[in-house]
Design an enzyme around this catalytic site. Structure first.
Site, mmCIF file in Angstrom:
data_model
loop_
_atom_site.group_PDB
_atom_site.id
_atom_site.type_symbol
_atom_site.label_atom_id
_atom_site.label_comp_id
_atom_site.label_asym_id
_atom_site.label_seq_id
_atom_site.Cartn_x
_atom_site.Cartn_y
_atom_site.Cartn_z
ATOM 1 N N LYS A 255 64.293 18.151 -5.905
ATOM 2 C CA LYS A 255 65.305 17.147 -5.582
ATOM 3 C C LYS A 255 65.179 16.739 -4.111
ATOM 4 C CE LYS A 255 70.298 16.866 -5.186
ATOM 5 N NZ LYS A 255 71.552 17.567 -5.431
ATOM 6 N N GLU B 242 58.373 26.501 -1.121
ATOM 7 C CA GLU B 242 57.613 27.084 -2.237
ATOM 8 C C GLU B 242 56.949 25.973 -3.047
ATOM 9 O OE1 GLU B 242 60.744 27.763 -1.495
ATOM 10 O OE2 GLU B 242 61.255 29.886 -1.824
ATOM 11 N N GLY C 46 71.047 20.905 -8.419
ATOM 12 C CA GLY C 46 69.810 21.464 -8.966
ATOM 13 C C GLY C 46 70.027 22.291 -10.230
ATOM 14 N N ARG C 47 71.006 23.175 -10.206
ATOM 15 C CA ARG C 47 71.215 24.079 -11.352
ATOM 16 C C ARG C 47 71.865 23.372 -12.542
ATOM 17 N NH1 ARG C 47 73.768 25.209 -6.792
ATOM 18 N NH2 ARG C 47 76.044 25.218 -6.673
ATOM 19 N N GLU D 92 74.886 31.148 -8.138
ATOM 20 C CA GLU D 92 74.744 30.181 -7.041
ATOM 21 C C GLU D 92 75.998 29.309 -6.959
ATOM 22 O OE1 GLU D 92 70.700 28.839 -5.697
ATOM 23 O OE2 GLU D 92 71.435 26.907 -6.369
ATOM 24 N N HIS E 80 67.625 48.652 -26.399
ATOM 25 C CA HIS E 80 66.703 49.733 -26.034
ATOM 26 C C HIS E 80 66.511 49.805 -24.530
ATOM 27 C CE1 HIS E 80 65.716 50.415 -30.264
ATOM 28 N NE2 HIS E 80 65.886 49.107 -30.370
ATOM 29 N N LYS F 92 66.133 31.278 4.416
ATOM 30 C CA LYS F 92 65.064 30.280 4.603
ATOM 31 C C LYS F 92 64.791 30.100 6.096
ATOM 32 C CE LYS F 92 66.253 27.255 0.707
ATOM 33 N NZ LYS F 92 66.713 25.908 0.362
HETATM 34 O O1 F6P Z 1 67.828 27.896 -3.903
HETATM 35 C C1 F6P Z 1 68.435 26.790 -3.353
HETATM 36 C C2 F6P Z 1 68.106 25.521 -4.076
HETATM 37 O O2 F6P Z 1 68.580 24.475 -3.303
HETATM 38 C C3 F6P Z 1 68.675 25.444 -5.479
HETATM 39 O O3 F6P Z 1 69.985 25.060 -5.532
HETATM 40 C C4 F6P Z 1 67.749 24.473 -6.104
HETATM 41 O O4 F6P Z 1 67.843 24.523 -7.480
HETATM 42 C C5 F6P Z 1 66.413 24.938 -5.563
HETATM 43 O O5 F6P Z 1 66.711 25.361 -4.254
HETATM 44 C C6 F6P Z 1 65.314 23.924 -5.553
HETATM 45 O O6 F6P Z 1 65.612 22.828 -4.751
HETATM 46 P P1 F6P Z 1 64.737 21.500 -4.797
HETATM 47 O O7 F6P Z 1 64.840 20.933 -6.171
HETATM 48 O O8 F6P Z 1 65.325 20.597 -3.757
HETATM 49 O O9 F6P Z 1 63.321 21.883 -4.483
#
Ligand code: F6P
Length: 522
Positions: free
Chosen positions: A208, A214, A268-269, A354, A385, A512
C-alpha cells in the site's frame, strides 16, 4: 468521530461486574441443566452458517447487559459512521471503508469529495480483465509463452489475507501456481525462485505504501533475477504492482498501466477485498473472487441491519470483551476443522492484534483495562495433538472458536465423519469435563483399581471451559468471505467498546526505526 468515553465508567459495565460474580461460579453443565432450551436460545444463524454460543457462561441477562453497554458506548452510531465513510480512524484522519470494497450497490459514499463506488468498480473491472487474460493465456511473457506461476511479494496485510484465501480455496484453483514471498529472508526467496522460469512468471508487488523494506528489497531481488534473462522492456509483461503510492511504483520501474490502485481508506489487514486480492482472482478466477466479496457483503448487511439480539459479530465481540475484561482471559484460539484453513489463525492474529493491541484510548488517555488478547490457532485435529492439552487441563482459560463444515469438498466422507466427530467432541469435552466420580468409575471398569489412588487427580477434567462453534454447510468461496467479514466486524465492535482506534498501527514503527539505524551503522 466516534464518541470517546471510558467503558468502565458506564452503568452497564458495573452491572456486568455484579452479574459476573453470580454467573462465573456456575458450571456450564449447570446452565444447560437449568435451561433445556439453551442450545436453541444461544444458537444464531445467517444463511448457511450456524453459530452456537451456548457453551459460554452467558444467559439472557448477560446479553441484555451487553446491549446496554453497547448503547452507552453508542455502538449503533459508530457502525453507521463506519459504513458511511466517516473518518473514524481519527489519528490518521482516514475513513475505514473495506465494506465499500465488497458492496455491489452504489451507496453514494464520498471520501474527500470523491465518490468511492465508481473507483471501486473501475478497479474490479481492471482485476477482471487482467486476471482473465492471464488465466486464458492471452497475456504472454517476453518470449511469447503463457504465464504459469504468479509470485505475490508483500508482507503483513499485503500477504496474510491473500495467502490464507488462496490456500483455503485450493480446491477451486485453476492451473496457475501462486507463490507468496513475504519475509526478508534471502534463503526463503532463493527456494521460491529456484522453482521458477522467468519466461512464465508474473510478479505482483503488493505494498500500500510502497515503502516497506521487506517488500521492496525482495521485489528488487526478483527484478535482478528476472533481468539476468530478460531485458528491461520485458518488465512490463512480468511485473505489476498493487499500491496507493503510484509515484514510488513508477520509480521502481513498473508501468502506470500495470498499477492496481488502492486507497488510504483501506487498512492493510482489511485489504484482501481490494486489488490486494489480485492473486486470489488469478488463482480462482474473477467470478469466484466476486463470490468472496458477495459473502462478505452478506455479512456486512447482517451486521449493519440486524438488531444486536440477533447480530453475530456483536455476539462474537461482546463475548470476547466479557471473557477478557471480566474473566481475565489473556488468550483466545481459533481452530478450523479444515486443513486448507491452516493460515486462518495467522491472518486473524494480525487482524486482531494489530487492530486492538492499543493502550491509549480515543481521547488520548492511557487505558486501565485490557484491550485484546493473544490470538493463536491451528487446524483440528492437529491442534488436539499439540496445544489442546493446555486448553483442557491447563491453569488459564482459553476460549476457543471451533469452525467446521457439514460437508467436505470432495468424496472422502470417511475422513470427514471422523473430523467432525472430533470437532463436536472437543466442544463437548470442554463443556462437561470429567469429574472424579466418572474417572473413578472408568478406571474400575477397565480393571485399573490399583492405579486409582495414584492417577485419579491427573485424569480429572474440570470442564466449564468456553467455546463457540461455527458450522457452515461447506467451505464455499462465498462462505469464506462471510466468515472473514464477521471477524472483521468483531474487531470493530471490540474497538468501539474498548474506546480505542482499531485502524492505526503506530506500534510497528519503533522496531523499523531502530533496524534502519542499525543498518546505517554497518
Ligand atoms: O506491519 C505494519 C504494516 O503497515 C501492516 O499494517 C501492513 O499490512 C504491512 O505493514 C504492509 O504494509 P504495505 O502494504 O504498505 O507494504
Amino acid at each position: 468521530m466516534i464518541t470517546s468515553q471510558n467503558p468502565t465508567y458506564t452503568k452497564n459495565w458495573l452491572k456486568l461486574h455484579k452479574h459476573y460474580q453470580s454467573i462465573s461460579v456456575k458450571s456450564l453443565k449447570g446452565l444447560f441443566d437449568q435451561n433445556p432450551d439453551r442450545e436453541q436460545e444461544f444458537g444464531f444463524s445467517l444463511e448457511n452458517l450456524k453459530v452456537h454460543f451456548a457453551n459460554n457462561k452467558i444467559d439472557q441477562e448477560t446479553i441484555k447487559l451487553w446491549q446496554g453497554l453497547a448503547e452507552e458506548m453508542e455502538l449503533s452510531d459508530a457502525i453507521e459512521q463506519l459504513f458511511q465513510g466517516e473518518k473514524i480512524n481519527h489519528t490518521e484522519e482516514r475513513a475505514v471503508l473495506h465494506t465499500a470494497l465488497r458492496s455491489f450497490e452504489n451507496q453514494g459514499i464520498k471520501v474527500d469529495g470523491l465518490s468511492v463506488f465508481p473507483e471501486v468498480m473501475a478497479v474490479r473491472k481492471k482485476i477482471k480483465a487482467f486476471s482473465g487474460s492471464v488465466i486464458n493465456g492471452d497475456w504472454k511473457g517476453y518470449t511469447g509463452k503463457k504465464i504459469t506461476d504468479v509470485v505475490n511479494i508483500g508482507i503483513g496485510g499485503s500477504d496474510l489475507g491473500p495467502k490464507m484465501v488462496v490456500e483455503a480455496l485450493a480446491h477451486y484453483q485453476n492451473h496457475l501456481k501462486v507463490h507468496f514471498i513475504s519475509n526478508i529472508d534471502g534463503d526463503a526467496l532463493s527456494l521460491t525462485l529456484e522453482k521458477l522460469n522467468p519466461e512464465t512468471t508474473l510478479f505482483i508487488v503488493v505494498s500500500k505504501t510502497f515503502t516497506t523494506i521487506e517488500t521492496l528489497t525482495n521485489a528488487n531481488t526478483c527484478r535482478t533475477w528476472f533481468l539476468e534473462n530478460a531485458d528491461k522492456k520485458s518488465i512490463a509483461k512480468h511485473f505489476v504492482a498493487v499500491s496507493a503510492n503510484k509515484k514510488a511504483v513508477s520509480e521502481f520501474g513498473i508501468q502506470p498501466d500495470n498499477i492496481f490502485p488502492m486507497w488510504d481508506w483501506v487498512g492493510g489487514r482489511f485489504s484482501l477485498w481490494s486489488s490486494v486480492g489480485l492473486s486470489i482472482a488469478l488463482a480462482v478466477g474473477y467470478e469466484k473472487f466476486e463470490q468472496l466479496l458477495k459473502g462478505a457483503e452478506a455479512a456486512d448487511k447482517h451486521f449493519r441491519h440486524s438488531p444486536f439480539s440477533k447480530n453475530i459479530p456483536f455476539m462474537m465481540a461482546m463475548l470476547s470483551v466479557w471473557h477478557i475484561n471480566f474473566f481475565g482471559v489473556v488468550a483466545e484460539a481459533v481452530i478450523p476443522y479444515y486443513e486448507s484453513l491452516n493460515e486462518l489463525a495467522a491472518f486473524l492474529q494480525q487482524l486482531f492484534m494489530e487492530s486492538n493491541g492499543k493502550s491509549v484510548d480515543r481521547g488520548g488517555n492511557k487505558v486501565d483495562y485490557a484491550t485484546g488478547s493473544v490470538i493463536f490457532g491451528a487446524t483440528g485435529t492437529n491442534a488436539q495433538h499439540s496445544f489442546m492439552q493446555h486448553i483442557h487441563q491447563g491453569t488459564f482459560i482459553v476460549p476457543i472458536d471451533f469452525i467446521g463444515f457439514e460437508k467436505p469438498y470432495g468424496n472422502n466422507k470417511k475422513q470427514h465423519v471422523i473430523l467432525m466427530a472430533n470437532f463436536k467432541a472437543q466442544a463437548e469435552a470442554l463443556k462437561t469435563g470429567k469429574p472424579a466420580s466418572a474417572v473413578h468409575l472408568d478406571m474400575k471398569f477397565n480393571g485399573d483399581n490399583e492405579k486409582i489412588e495414584k492417577l485419579l487427580p491427573y485424569k480429572i477434567f474440570e470442564g466449564s471451559r468456553p467455546s463457540t462453534s461455527f458450522i457452515f454447510n461447506k467451505l464455499s468461496v462465498y462462505n469464506l468471505g462471510m466468515l472473514l467479514a464477521l471477524y472483521e466486524h468483531k474487531v470493530f465492535v471490540q474497538g468501539v467498546i474498548w474506546n480505542i482506534n482499531s485502524f492505526d498501527q503506530f506500534g510497528v514503527e519503533l522496531g523499523k526505526e531502530i533496524a534502519k539505524t542499525l543498518m546505517s551503522k554497518r
